[in-house]
Scaffold this motif. Sequence first.
Motif, PDB file in Angstrom:
ATOM      1  N   SER A 232      -6.800  -2.308  -6.558  1.00  0.00           N
ATOM      2  CA  SER A 232      -6.445  -3.911  -6.033  1.00  0.00           C
ATOM      3  C   SER A 232      -6.616  -4.478  -7.155  1.00  0.00           C
ATOM      4  O   SER A 232      -8.204  -4.728  -7.113  1.00  0.00           O
ATOM      5  CB  SER A 232      -6.184  -3.989  -5.069  1.00  0.00           C
ATOM      6  OG  SER A 232      -7.483  -3.409  -4.478  1.00  0.00           O
TER       7      SER A 232
ATOM      8  N   LYS B 222      -0.787  -0.725  -9.558  1.00  0.00           N
ATOM      9  CA  LYS B 222      -1.966  -1.492  -9.018  1.00  0.00           C
ATOM     10  C   LYS B 222      -1.530  -2.753  -8.495  1.00  0.00           C
ATOM     11  O   LYS B 222      -0.227  -2.834  -8.502  1.00  0.00           O
ATOM     12  CB  LYS B 222      -2.668  -2.126 -10.488  1.00  0.00           C
ATOM     13  CG  LYS B 222      -3.499  -2.921  -9.887  1.00  0.00           C
ATOM     14  CD  LYS B 222      -4.132  -3.991 -11.235  1.00  0.00           C
ATOM     15  CE  LYS B 222      -5.689  -4.072 -11.137  1.00  0.00           C
ATOM     16  NZ  LYS B 222      -5.834  -4.763 -11.944  1.00  0.00           N
TER      17      LYS B 222
ATOM     18  N   ASN C  13       1.362   5.506  -7.876  1.00  0.00           N
ATOM     19  CA  ASN C  13       0.529   5.208  -8.308  1.00  0.00           C
ATOM     20  C   ASN C  13       0.013   3.965  -9.250  1.00  0.00           C
ATOM     21  O   ASN C  13      -0.160   3.448  -9.867  1.00  0.00           O
ATOM     22  CB  ASN C  13      -0.454   6.318  -9.510  1.00  0.00           C
ATOM     23  CG  ASN C  13      -1.369   6.311  -9.968  1.00  0.00           C
ATOM     24  OD1 ASN C  13      -2.210   6.135  -9.056  1.00  0.00           O
ATOM     25  ND2 ASN C  13      -1.332   6.814 -10.575  1.00  0.00           N
TER      26      ASN C  13
ATOM     27  N   GLN D  57       0.999  -1.246   0.720  1.00  0.00           N
ATOM     28  CA  GLN D  57      -0.118   0.147   0.297  1.00  0.00           C
ATOM     29  C   GLN D  57       0.754   1.313  -0.047  1.00  0.00           C
ATOM     30  O   GLN D  57       0.981   2.344  -1.076  1.00  0.00           O
ATOM     31  CB  GLN D  57      -0.950   0.136   1.311  1.00  0.00           C
ATOM     32  CG  GLN D  57      -1.817   1.421   1.238  1.00  0.00           C
ATOM     33  CD  GLN D  57      -2.514   1.138   2.685  1.00  0.00           C
ATOM     34  OE1 GLN D  57      -3.056   0.355   3.049  1.00  0.00           O
ATOM     35  NE2 GLN D  57      -2.732   2.572   2.963  1.00  0.00           N
TER      36      GLN D  57
ATOM     37  N   ILE E  67      -6.364   2.326  -4.060  1.00  0.00           N
ATOM     38  CA  ILE E  67      -5.848   2.169  -4.483  1.00  0.00           C
ATOM     39  C   ILE E  67      -5.740   0.573  -5.623  1.00  0.00           C
ATOM     40  O   ILE E  67      -7.284   0.187  -4.716  1.00  0.00           O
ATOM     41  CB  ILE E  67      -4.668   1.007  -3.684  1.00  0.00           C
ATOM     42  CG1 ILE E  67      -4.228   2.397  -2.691  1.00  0.00           C
ATOM     43  CG2 ILE E  67      -3.899   0.828  -3.920  1.00  0.00           C
ATOM     44  CD1 ILE E  67      -3.144   1.998  -1.829  1.00  0.00           C
TER      45      ILE E  67
ATOM     46  N   ALA F  29       2.208   1.415  -3.464  1.00  0.00           N
ATOM     47  CA  ALA F  29       1.431   2.003  -4.147  1.00  0.00           C
ATOM     48  C   ALA F  29       0.654   3.659  -4.559  1.00  0.00           C
ATOM     49  O   ALA F  29       0.431   4.339  -5.476  1.00  0.00           O
ATOM     50  CB  ALA F  29       0.294   1.034  -4.268  1.00  0.00           C
ATOM     51  N   GLU F  30       0.810   3.543  -3.460  1.00  0.00           N
ATOM     52  CA  GLU F  30       0.353   5.388  -2.782  1.00  0.00           C
ATOM     53  C   GLU F  30       1.654   6.418  -3.527  1.00  0.00           C
ATOM     54  O   GLU F  30       0.862   7.557  -4.790  1.00  0.00           O
ATOM     55  CB  GLU F  30       0.425   5.877  -1.319  1.00  0.00           C
ATOM     56  CG  GLU F  30      -0.940   5.095  -0.679  1.00  0.00           C
ATOM     57  CD  GLU F  30      -0.650   5.284   0.393  1.00  0.00           C
ATOM     58  OE1 GLU F  30      -1.994   4.713   0.947  1.00  0.00           O
ATOM     59  OE2 GLU F  30       0.309   5.000   1.242  1.00  0.00           O
TER      60      GLU F  30
END
Length: 146
Positions: free
Chosen positions: A85, A31, A29, A22, A83, A25-26
């Motif tokens: 996912s 997946k 950007n 996470q 996010i 991903a933040e």
Amino acid sequence: MKNILIPIEFDNMAQKLINAGQELAEKFNSKIWLIHIAAPEPDFVPYISGTGPLDEREARATILKTERKLIQEYADILTKKGINSTALMVQGPTIETIMDKVETLDVDLIIVGNNKHGFIYKLFVESVSNSIIKIANIPVLLIPMV
């Protein structure tokens, strides 16, 4: 780093791996692909007094349904946090299945846990993490599990 793959087992380490994914991903950007490799169907289901092949299949189906629900819940929580996912549950041999998904999903990074085991354990048992590191041609992020 657009696609991150996180193999998940349903244990106390799962959330730590997801948190690491996470965070990345933040920042990028990315997946997140959460994947659980379910054990393949047994080649032979023996008949044991009181249980039969049908009972075994029903028990296996219940386990698979529960695992599918759990991994989807993890993905839903990430999605609620904004996010992108997707939860995947695939039956098959663990390492081969993970590496197949790395190729088909165009994964840029694999996040796995690293259990600390002693020399004797490592001598006889090869971990999923070590196997992935040996054959992956993309970066692998090891998260120490304490």
